[in-house]
Scaffold this motif. Sequence first.
Motif, PDB file in Angstrom:
ATOM      1  N   UNK A 158     -20.143 -29.472 -36.291  1.00 27.29           N
ATOM      2  CA  UNK A 158     -21.427 -30.099 -36.013  1.00 27.29           C
ATOM      3  C   UNK A 158     -22.570 -29.264 -36.582  1.00 27.29           C
ATOM      4  N   UNK A 159     -22.478 -27.956 -36.453  1.00 22.46           N
ATOM      5  CA  UNK A 159     -23.556 -27.097 -36.949  1.00 22.46           C
ATOM      6  C   UNK A 159     -23.665 -27.148 -38.463  1.00 22.46           C
ATOM      7  N   UNK A 160     -22.550 -27.354 -39.148  1.00 22.77           N
ATOM      8  CA  UNK A 160     -22.537 -27.305 -40.605  1.00 22.77           C
ATOM      9  C   UNK A 160     -22.545 -28.693 -41.250  1.00 22.77           C
ATOM     10  N   UNK A 161     -22.833 -29.735 -40.494  1.00 23.75           N
ATOM     11  CA  UNK A 161     -22.888 -31.102 -41.034  1.00 23.75           C
ATOM     12  C   UNK A 161     -21.578 -31.502 -41.707  1.00 23.75           C
ATOM     13  N   UNK A 162     -20.474 -31.002 -41.170  1.00 22.40           N
ATOM     14  CA  UNK A 162     -19.177 -31.230 -41.781  1.00 22.40           C
ATOM     15  C   UNK A 162     -18.563 -32.555 -41.362  1.00 22.40           C
ATOM     16  N   UNK A 163     -18.692 -32.912 -40.096  1.00 21.11           N
ATOM     17  CA  UNK A 163     -18.105 -34.134 -39.583  1.00 21.11           C
ATOM     18  C   UNK A 163     -17.317 -33.862 -38.321  1.00 21.11           C
ATOM     19  N   UNK A 164     -16.495 -34.822 -37.921  1.00 21.27           N
ATOM     20  CA  UNK A 164     -15.750 -34.753 -36.668  1.00 21.27           C
ATOM     21  C   UNK A 164     -14.269 -34.884 -36.966  1.00 21.27           C
ATOM     22  N   UNK A 165     -13.494 -33.894 -36.570  1.00 25.40           N
ATOM     23  CA  UNK A 165     -12.059 -33.911 -36.792  1.00 25.40           C
ATOM     24  C   UNK A 165     -11.416 -35.078 -36.034  1.00 25.40           C
ATOM     25  N   UNK A 166     -10.442 -35.702 -36.650  1.00 23.96           N
ATOM     26  CA  UNK A 166      -9.786 -36.879 -36.071  1.00 23.96           C
ATOM     27  C   UNK A 166      -8.683 -36.450 -35.087  1.00 23.96           C
ATOM     28  N   UNK A 178     -14.836 -34.347 -25.949  1.00 28.24           N
ATOM     29  CA  UNK A 178     -15.929 -35.308 -25.794  1.00 28.24           C
ATOM     30  C   UNK A 178     -16.197 -36.064 -27.092  1.00 28.24           C
ATOM     31  N   UNK A 179     -16.026 -35.399 -28.230  1.00 28.10           N
ATOM     32  CA  UNK A 179     -16.286 -36.065 -29.504  1.00 28.10           C
ATOM     33  C   UNK A 179     -15.282 -37.181 -29.787  1.00 28.10           C
ATOM     34  N   UNK A 180     -14.180 -37.207 -29.056  1.00 31.03           N
ATOM     35  CA  UNK A 180     -13.202 -38.283 -29.217  1.00 31.03           C
ATOM     36  C   UNK A 180     -13.470 -39.463 -28.283  1.00 31.03           C
ATOM     37  N   UNK A 181     -14.467 -39.328 -27.410  1.00 32.18           N
ATOM     38  CA  UNK A 181     -14.846 -40.440 -26.534  1.00 32.18           C
ATOM     39  C   UNK A 181     -15.902 -41.266 -27.263  1.00 32.18           C
ATOM     40  N   UNK A 182     -15.459 -42.262 -27.977  1.00 28.43           N
ATOM     41  CA  UNK A 182     -16.363 -43.016 -28.846  1.00 28.43           C
ATOM     42  C   UNK A 182     -16.173 -44.511 -28.629  1.00 28.43           C
ATOM     43  N   UNK A 183     -17.185 -45.293 -28.930  1.00 32.06           N
ATOM     44  CA  UNK A 183     -17.108 -46.741 -28.701  1.00 32.06           C
ATOM     45  C   UNK A 183     -16.367 -47.475 -29.807  1.00 32.06           C
ATOM     46  N   UNK A 184     -15.148 -47.047 -30.091  1.00 36.49           N
ATOM     47  CA  UNK A 184     -14.346 -47.685 -31.126  1.00 36.49           C
ATOM     48  C   UNK A 184     -13.460 -48.774 -30.529  1.00 36.49           C
ATOM     49  N   UNK A 185     -12.890 -48.472 -29.350  1.00 33.81           N
ATOM     50  CA  UNK A 185     -12.069 -49.444 -28.649  1.00 33.81           C
ATOM     51  C   UNK A 185     -12.462 -49.421 -27.177  1.00 33.81           C
ATOM     52  N   UNK A 186     -12.603 -50.586 -26.588  1.00 34.31           N
ATOM     53  CA  UNK A 186     -13.084 -50.691 -25.212  1.00 34.31           C
ATOM     54  C   UNK A 186     -12.154 -50.006 -24.223  1.00 34.31           C
ATOM     55  N   UNK A 187     -10.872 -50.057 -24.471  1.00 33.57           N
ATOM     56  CA  UNK A 187      -9.898 -49.549 -23.510  1.00 33.57           C
ATOM     57  C   UNK A 187      -9.600 -48.057 -23.667  1.00 33.57           C
ATOM     58  N   UNK A 208     -15.278 -45.592 -42.292  1.00 34.40           N
ATOM     59  CA  UNK A 208     -15.476 -44.570 -41.272  1.00 34.40           C
ATOM     60  C   UNK A 208     -14.304 -44.509 -40.298  1.00 34.40           C
ATOM     61  N   UNK A 209     -13.915 -43.310 -39.925  1.00 35.40           N
ATOM     62  CA  UNK A 209     -12.894 -43.115 -38.900  1.00 35.40           C
ATOM     63  C   UNK A 209     -13.513 -43.009 -37.512  1.00 35.40           C
ATOM     64  N   UNK A 210     -14.778 -42.578 -37.443  1.00 33.31           N
ATOM     65  CA  UNK A 210     -15.475 -42.451 -36.170  1.00 33.31           C
ATOM     66  C   UNK A 210     -16.684 -43.373 -36.167  1.00 33.31           C
ATOM     67  N   UNK A 211     -16.929 -44.018 -35.050  1.00 28.13           N
ATOM     68  CA  UNK A 211     -18.069 -44.930 -34.907  1.00 28.13           C
ATOM     69  C   UNK A 211     -18.800 -44.573 -33.618  1.00 28.13           C
ATOM     70  N   UNK A 212     -20.098 -44.295 -33.723  1.00 28.52           N
ATOM     71  CA  UNK A 212     -20.888 -43.977 -32.542  1.00 28.52           C
ATOM     72  C   UNK A 212     -22.033 -44.965 -32.320  1.00 28.52           C
ATOM     73  N   UNK A 213     -22.649 -45.450 -33.384  1.00 28.59           N
ATOM     74  CA  UNK A 213     -23.691 -46.455 -33.226  1.00 28.59           C
ATOM     75  C   UNK A 213     -23.847 -47.199 -34.542  1.00 28.59           C
ATOM     76  N   UNK A 214     -24.782 -48.129 -34.577  1.00 27.90           N
ATOM     77  CA  UNK A 214     -24.910 -48.992 -35.747  1.00 27.90           C
ATOM     78  C   UNK A 214     -26.342 -49.014 -36.248  1.00 27.90           C
ATOM     79  N   UNK A 215     -26.486 -49.106 -37.557  1.00 29.23           N
ATOM     80  CA  UNK A 215     -27.820 -49.289 -38.144  1.00 29.23           C
ATOM     81  C   UNK A 215     -28.333 -50.702 -37.881  1.00 29.23           C
ATOM     82  N   UNK A 216     -27.439 -51.668 -37.974  1.00 24.74           N
ATOM     83  CA  UNK A 216     -27.783 -53.058 -37.640  1.00 24.74           C
ATOM     84  C   UNK A 216     -26.497 -53.797 -37.328  1.00 24.74           C
TER      85      UNK A 216
END
Length: 517
Positions: free
Chosen positions: A311-319, A354-363, A505-513
């Motif tokens: 996160x500090x280095x703008x690298x991304x989020x490990x899957x 916590x970074x794996x708790x994402x709104x990708x699947x409801x369940x 994208x492998x990770x989804x947190x929010x949407x531009x539109x």
Amino acid sequence: MTRYLVLGDPVVALGERTLIPDGALVVEDAVITAAGPRAELEVMGPFDRVLGSPGHFVVPGFVNCHYHSELAIGPGLYQHIFEKANVHIQTSLGPIDEEDLHVGVLWGLIQAIKGGQTGTVDMYYGRPSLPDFGCEPALCAYRDAGLRTAFGLVSRDQNIYAHESNERFLGRLPAALAREVADSPMGYAWPVDEVMAAFERLSDAWHGRGDRIRIVTAPDWTPACSDELYLRCRRAADERGTGMITHVLETRSEMMFNIEAYGKPAVRRLADLGVLTPETVLEHFVWVTDPELAIFADSGAVASSNPGSNLRLSTGICRVRDLMAAGGRVAFGTDGISFSDRDDFFTELRLACYLQRQPREFTVGRLDSEQVMRAAAANGAQAIGLPDKLGRLEPGRYADLLIVNKERLFFPPGRYDAEPFLDVVLDRAESSDIDTVMAAGRVLMEGGRVTVVDEGLIRERFARAVSERVYHPSAQSRRWAELGMLVEPYLDGIYRPWYEAPVQAAHVYNARKPAAR
């Protein structure tokens, strides 16, 4: 022989039994000789000391699977993605001698102990002005601190400035600037023959010492290492019966580079070379693609997720979730620049989850806490080269453990009685809750105080070293730092096309539109 009785309610054994309620361990010298209910083990005395209580729990010590011990010299505002940082490394500090380097690394290891770490996987960039690149002072610091390490001196042999040939990159620069850059340490590519000779000398002198020190090979990362260098490092490691560690898929540009330069993804490239084995550790591993997941899992290699650094280095989020689902070995590290510069491993592990708790699947919600704790323990043991000796608190394993105070964690009384114990630990534990740290049966910290060295004296010596010498760069070092700033504008033209290339994208947190209905 020293005999300890270690008490905890529970003992987080992570063996056949995950938890031993109101449990205990018998530790004789470096090894656990018995594990079970407290009532059964208390009668096995006498003991030299009793550690812990029913007001504590006991958990395996953490192996920091990605660490740079040199970074203790300069904690703080790390913020540049590796491609940008690459032109600044080795240019910002003044000359350093072996004594100052030793005390700086030792100060960092003191923080690691307080953060719950009993071992590291250390990629060490080294100082070319010192014998064997300054590895000896760092290894002496590990000896003094009592920590374990898999320690590798970094090597690199191509594309040292950017993800293209050195000649092409220097050709982008004005001629005078190019000459200065070529004569500077930018790219920190020490002669490979000298690095490998140092590996052999260090292996002869240090490898296996007390079963705590392991000397490994460390090709830096896929853009800066040729196939030939990877093969050489793998052969050297296999001949010495040790491991290999390397940065892999840390950044988006690294992913794109391998596809364009080698016609295949990075994991496929390394697998085809035959350098991926269970004795290989892949650091960061953020930009792994779906087709590579099975290749990685089949290799038995360990991937280190380093959430705070990424996160500090703008690298991304490990899957992490996807890697676990594929059957891959996932461990955790700090990269030497933890989330808040506190080396709190509980915080790093919580952030990874916590970074794996994402709104990708409801369940889909939290990761399974037992699975995470077992991954951190077992895969950390694998990464450091002791899969059969660490990772569980059971007879025959080394006594590398933490005794953690439950008072703050489980306050107010009754609030967490119905919650899974490990859920509470992963969501609430902090380094300040750790009372005692033990490695190889030796108490490194007790009552929150490091016991193996004089922390106050080391702090004083470290402060004097950096304030009087290390943080006072020479005129030449200041000019090298200026070169990094002068070169930086030329990087955009290299990397921008890879950032503009679309990816799924492998990770989804929010949407531009929202998508059109």
